[in-house]
Scaffold this active site. Structure first.
Site, PDB file in Angstrom:
ATOM      1  N   LYS A  64      35.860 -16.350   4.894  1.00  0.00           N
ATOM      2  CA  LYS A  64      34.471 -16.835   4.836  1.00  0.00           C
ATOM      3  C   LYS A  64      34.452 -18.356   4.949  1.00  0.00           C
ATOM      4  CE  LYS A  64      33.125 -12.755   2.220  1.00  0.00           C
ATOM      5  NZ  LYS A  64      32.913 -12.128   0.913  1.00  0.00           N
ATOM      6  N   GLN A 107      32.620 -13.953  -5.289  1.00  0.00           N
ATOM      7  CA  GLN A 107      33.401 -12.832  -4.746  1.00  0.00           C
ATOM      8  C   GLN A 107      33.606 -11.755  -5.810  1.00  0.00           C
ATOM      9  OE1 GLN A 107      34.390 -12.562  -1.434  1.00  0.00           O
ATOM     10  NE2 GLN A 107      34.963 -10.497  -2.012  1.00  0.00           N
ATOM     11  N   ASP A 130      24.545 -13.101  -0.554  1.00  0.00           N
ATOM     12  CA  ASP A 130      25.145 -11.763  -0.523  1.00  0.00           C
ATOM     13  C   ASP A 130      24.062 -10.695  -0.637  1.00  0.00           C
ATOM     14  OD1 ASP A 130      27.817 -11.396   0.006  1.00  0.00           O
ATOM     15  OD2 ASP A 130      28.470 -11.971  -2.003  1.00  0.00           O
TER      16      ASP A 130
END
Ligand code: NAD
Length: 303
Positions: A64, A107, A130
């Site tokens: 990412k 994450q 997200d």
């Protein structure tokens, strides 16, 4: 299309190549970044938080951050081997207030001492790239502009890129997780393009799963069991999106392991009309979805 002893063989199955679709999405994003730079405006800035030493998570976050650089985004990586929940909440609060940060990514999975739900709730919904915050999930469900969960969003971008017809199609989603199956079922049933599917959501308590799968025009498999979807469960000409990422033993490989999806790709490649490979399919689209969300957050334009 070849007919051989009653069997219809899709000799030219379309490989839904994540590299190709993600490259197209990323090219468009990079152009938008160039426009910001030309107008002497701030480029998108993603803050990524990684707690713990999970090798898969390290690889995902690394990809990412690398993609941010590729697109001309700024990124800040905060990686810690361990952290108290209160300290992570303070860090998120700081990032929420920082007007130079557009997107915050934590994450998952988080170490056991940290409550994931609490952390997701703490992220400013306008920086939730997200798409996990209940405000964004709720807006998605009622069709209001929101930040969409990156994997289902990436799949929508892929369907759009390869011009897969979804309207009026019967789609079966396998798996009901908050990050893949459930949002996928919502997005595919919305009145959008791609979308307008008739959706069946199957899960671990579904009875006669094969009976549900057989009539499906489109199958999205997100359960995490290698080769779960077999040739006899799928009709000729179906479109298959394989979200699964499973590591299996492979003595022929130096590492002794290889990644496979939830679908028996080899057995199905001559039967279906289009299918994503694993690796090289949905995983790449997840990053594209995240990057698109980060740009959208910078421009204050949820979709
Ligand atoms: P999860 O473990 O949270 O959910 C699995 C779902 O599968 C559950 O809803 C469960 O009801 C269902 N299920 C389990 N066994 C089943 C069975 N026998 N029959 C029918 N349904 C069954 O998983 P997840 O987080 O949604 O991830 C699913 C897979 O997708 C995993 O392999 C994961 O690694 C992968 N994944 C890939 C990406 C990507 O970017 N490609 C992103 C997220 C997850």
């Amino acid at each position: 299309l070849v007919c051989a002893s009653k069997r219809v063989i899709f000799a030219t199955m379309l490989v839904l190549d994540g590299k190709i679709a993600a490259a197209a999405v990323k090219e468009q994003i990079a152009k938008e970044v160039q426009l910001l730079i030309a107008g002497q405006k701030r480029v998108p800035h993603l803050a990524a938080i990684l707690i713990g030493n999970n090798p898969a998570s390290q690889a995902y976050v690394g990809n990412k951050v690398k993609t941010c650089a590729e697109l001309g985004f700024e990124s800040t990586l905060i990686a810690e081997p361990a952290m108290e929940e209160a300290d992570l909440l303070s860090l998120i609060e700081k990032l929420n207030k920082d007007t130079t940060i557009d997107g915050i990514l934590v994450q998952l999975p988080l170490p056991k001492n940290i409550n994931e739900e609490k952390i997701i709730m703490a992220i400013d919904p306008q920086k939730d790239v997200d798409g996990f915050h209940p405000i964004n999930v709720g807006k998605m469900a009622i069709g209001s502009p929101s930040y969409l969960p990156a994997t289902p969003y990436g799949i929508m971008l892929m369907l759009e890129h390869f011009k897969i017809e979804t309207s009026g199609k019967h789609c079966v989603v396998l798996g009901r997780s908050n990050i893949v199956g459930t949002p996928m079922s919502i997005l595919l049933s919305r009145n959008t393009n791609p979308g307008n599917c008739t959706v069946t959501l199957c899960h671990s308590r579904t009875q006669n799963l094969a009976q549900h799968l057989l009539p499906a025009d489109i199958i999205v498999a997100a359960i995490g069991i290698p080769f779960f979807v077999k040739e006899e469960m799928v009709k000729h000409g179906a479109v298959i999106i394989d979200v699964g990422i499973n590591s299996i033993e492979a003595p022929e490989k130096k590492s002794g392991k290889r990644l496979v999806g939830d679908v028996d790709y080899e057995a199905l490649k001559e039967k279906v009309s289009a299918m994503t490979p694993v690796p090289g399919g949905v995983g790449l689209m997840t990053i594209a979805g995240l990057m698109q969300n980060t740009l959208n957050a910078r421009l204050n334009k949820p979709n």
